[in-house]
Design a protein around this motif. Structure first.
Motif, short mmCIF file in Angstrom:
data_model
loop_
_atom_site.label_atom_id
_atom_site.label_comp_id
_atom_site.label_asym_id
_atom_site.label_seq_id
_atom_site.Cartn_x
_atom_site.Cartn_y
_atom_site.Cartn_z
N LYS A 39 1.61 6.69 1.13
CA LYS A 39 0.51 5.71 1.24
C LYS A 39 -0.39 5.81 0.01
N LYS B 158 -8.84 7.78 -3.54
CA LYS B 158 -8.88 7.78 -2.07
C LYS B 158 -9.50 6.48 -1.58
N GLN B 159 -9.34 6.26 -0.27
CA GLN B 159 -9.91 5.07 0.33
C GLN B 159 -11.41 4.98 -0.05
N GLY B 160 -11.84 3.83 -0.53
CA GLY B 160 -13.25 3.66 -0.88
C GLY B 160 -13.57 3.95 -2.34
N GLU B 161 -12.62 4.54 -3.07
CA GLU B 161 -12.93 4.91 -4.46
C GLU B 161 -12.65 3.78 -5.47
N ASP B 162 -11.96 2.73 -5.01
CA ASP B 162 -11.67 1.62 -5.92
C ASP B 162 -12.18 0.33 -5.30
N TYR C 130 -4.05 3.85 -1.76
CA TYR C 130 -5.16 2.94 -1.42
C TYR C 130 -5.57 2.08 -2.60
N SER C 131 -5.08 2.44 -3.77
CA SER C 131 -5.47 1.69 -4.96
C SER C 131 -4.24 1.57 -5.86
N ASN D 91 -4.78 10.64 -7.30
CA ASN D 91 -4.80 9.36 -6.59
C ASN D 91 -6.22 9.02 -6.17
N HIS E 176 -9.68 -2.58 -5.12
CA HIS E 176 -8.32 -2.17 -4.71
C HIS E 176 -7.43 -3.35 -4.33
N SER E 177 -8.05 -4.44 -3.79
CA SER E 177 -7.21 -5.58 -3.39
C SER E 177 -6.60 -6.26 -4.62
N GLY F 187 0.81 -1.22 0.00
CA GLY F 187 0.00 0.00 0.00
C GLY F 187 0.84 1.27 0.00
#
Ligand SMILES: Cc1cc2nc3c(=O)[nH]c(=O)nc-3n(C[C@H](O)[C@H](O)[C@H](O)COP(=O)(O)OP(=O)(O)OC[C@H]3O[C@@H](n4cnc5c(N)ncnc54)[C@H](O)[C@@H]3O)c2cc1C
Length: 477
Positions: A196, A254-258, A198-199, A252, A261-262, A113
């Motif tokens: 950092k 953000k958390q929750g936008e992809d 997130y995606s 970039n 993401h994993s 990450g």
């Protein structure tokens, strides 16, 4: 370890070989030593001080000109000194040997990450080489230069002292070695902070701009809400279309936008594909461009690139590696210049003078019928390193082919461009440089700064063991 480099307390000097700058224009015939340990590097320095040898440090050899070659001595290639030593997932802090490459770094970090805070347009530089030039990326306007993310490093001064440097201890050397063009000593272990993410993807917003003013306006309106911004300029376009081009802004996720993401963060989903359209090996691609590598062909390629870009203004998602290292997509693309070679001429200009200076640079090239085949445009901000090349404003990097026929004319053109840069209070970038003359460097960086740099050089390298053809050309001649 490194036993092949030494014979007792002397060097086991291998046969000289041709060592090139990345642009293939400059080379030296030098024996190459490849230490892989700190002890090996220390011993080489100690022998060089004792025996009066001249060395140049070399990382990945990605500086375009003569920064990592040495026509009067040995090359110390640090690419085998390349272990990742320590990683703190909480803070994103990594400690590594200076020969670790940007590629090793991002491939190590992405699934955790994290992404390097600053990268160049190619992933092959070493972190030591990148810090010696203090590289900037497409996020320079926001993120600054790579040196700003270094929390500490150990440094072997040319006279053989190992020193720990950070913003509180040995600060003189901290600010001098970063951006110090590799002549004060060698970075050993480097600790830096990663960013950092997130995606594995970023959102890219392409935009075609009709001329330089439009490009500048777009950058000014967007740089505060972008993570990355890069412009490509069609340097052949003239008149009202002078400076037209394509911009790739990126943000970039953000958390929750992809939601994926994993998956997108996996290394296997970042690696640049080996084939175009699943068929043509990428390593052949330069052969397709080869027939276009002349003024007419490149005028056509630049035109087509611009025109094709106009209707594609819809945002899309792209992997970090793909966005950051577009040039690595076409391995050996520089071979299009063979049997000649290339140089890159990159200038940095203050905000208030950027439009006029850049227009004059582009028109001067056109007047001389020496137009850049690839022109890249970035927004920058200043930093506090001693030999800083960067400033609040804009930079333009111009790739030129070098042939036996055009070489003298091309050098004369760059001398004329130097004058435009100087009168507009701009600077030059040693990582790309092939043509700068000492008197121009003094005017651009300031005589005081240049003299002080030479005083530091005498202090940290009293026997003058560390050299490069760049250093001799720009600072000693
Ligand atoms: C296709 C391409 C795209 C590029 N894009 C960018 C970009 O976007 N932004 C940017 O800023 N630059 C860019 N560059 C330039 C490149 O990032 C720099 O030249 C960088 O310094 C190369 O690192 P390197 O490891 O290859 O070092 P080298 O080129 O081998 O050496 C660079 C300098 O570092 C010194 N050095 C090497 N290792 C050490 C060490 N361990 N300790 C002390 N000194 C050392 C050398 O003596 C030399 O002076 C690009 C280059 C290419 C070829």
């Amino acid at each position: 370890m490194d036993s092949n480099i030494f014979q007792g307390d002397a060097l086991n000097v291998p046969q000289a070989e041709k060592v090139y700058g990345w642009g293939m224009t400059q080379y030296s015939n030098s024996p190459v030593l490849k230490p892989s340990t700190e002890e090996g590097i220390k011993k080489i320095f100690s022998i060089a001080n004792r025996d009066g040898l001249k060395l140049v440090l070399r990382g990945g050899g990605n500086s375009y000109g003569d920064a990592a070659i040495n026509s009067e001595g040995l090359v110390v290639d640090l690419s085998n000194y390349n272990k990742i030593l320590d990683w703190n997932e909480e803070t994103g802090t990594i400690r590594l040997e200076s020969g670790v490459t940007i590629q090793q770094l991002w491939e190590f970090a992405i699934e955790k990450g994290y992404w390097p805070p600053v990268v160049s347009g190619t992933m092959f530089p070493t972190i030591g080489g990148a810090l010696s030039m203090n590289i900037h990326g497409k996020n320079n306007f926001a993120a600054g230069t790579l040196g700003e993310y270094v929390t500490q490093f150990t440094f072997l001064t040319a006279k053989g002292e190992k020193v720990k440097c950070n913003k509180k201890e040995n600060t003189e050397l901290f600010y001098l070695a970063i951006g110090g063009i590799g002549v004060m000593g060698c970075f050993l272990e480097i600790e830096l902070k990663l960013k950092k993410i997130y995606s594995g993807k970023i959102r890219v917003y392409p935009k075609a701009t009709k001329n330089l003013q439009e490009m500048l306006d777009y950058f000014e309106e967007n740089y505060q809400n972008s993570d990355y911004l890069v412009g490509w300029i069609d340097a052949f376009a003239s008149g009202k279309a002078l400076g037209r081009g394509l911009i790739h802004k990126a943000v970039n996720l953000k958390q929750g936008e992809d939601p994926n993401h994993s998956q997108t963060i996996l290394l296997k989903n970042q690696i640049l594909p080996k084939r175009f359209f699943g068929v043509i090996p990428k390593s052949w691609m330069w052969l397709f461009l080869y027939p276009f590598t002349n003024n007419l062909g490149m005028k056509f390629v630049n035109f087509v690139k611009y025109v094709v870009g106009i209707p594609f203004e819809k945002p899309y998602l792209q992997g970090h590696a793909e966005y950051s290292f577009l040039l690595d997509y076409v391995p050996n693309w520089k071979f299009i210049y063979k049997p000649g070679s290339m140089i890159q001429y990159q200038v940095f200009l203050p905000l208030e003078n950027a439009h006029n200076a850049l227009s004059e640079i582009l028109t001067t090239c056109q007047k001389h019928k020496l137009v850049s085949y690839l022109a890249v445009f970035k927004r920058n901000k200043g930093d506090n390193f001693f030999l800083s090349y960067i400033m609040e404003g804009y930079s333009l990097a111009l790739d030129f082919p070098v042939t036996k026929k055009n070489k003298d004319k091309l050098w004369a053109l760059t001398y004329q461009l130097d004058e435009i840069v100087l009168k507009n209070k701009g600077k030059f970038y040693f990582a790309k440089d092939s043509t700068l003359r000492p008197e121009i460097a003094k005017q651009a960086y300031g005589e005081k700064v240049v003299n002080k740099f030479l005083t530091f050089k005498a202090k940290y390298d009293p026997n003058g063991i560390l050299q490069s053809d760049l250093f001799k050309r720009v600072f000693l001649s």
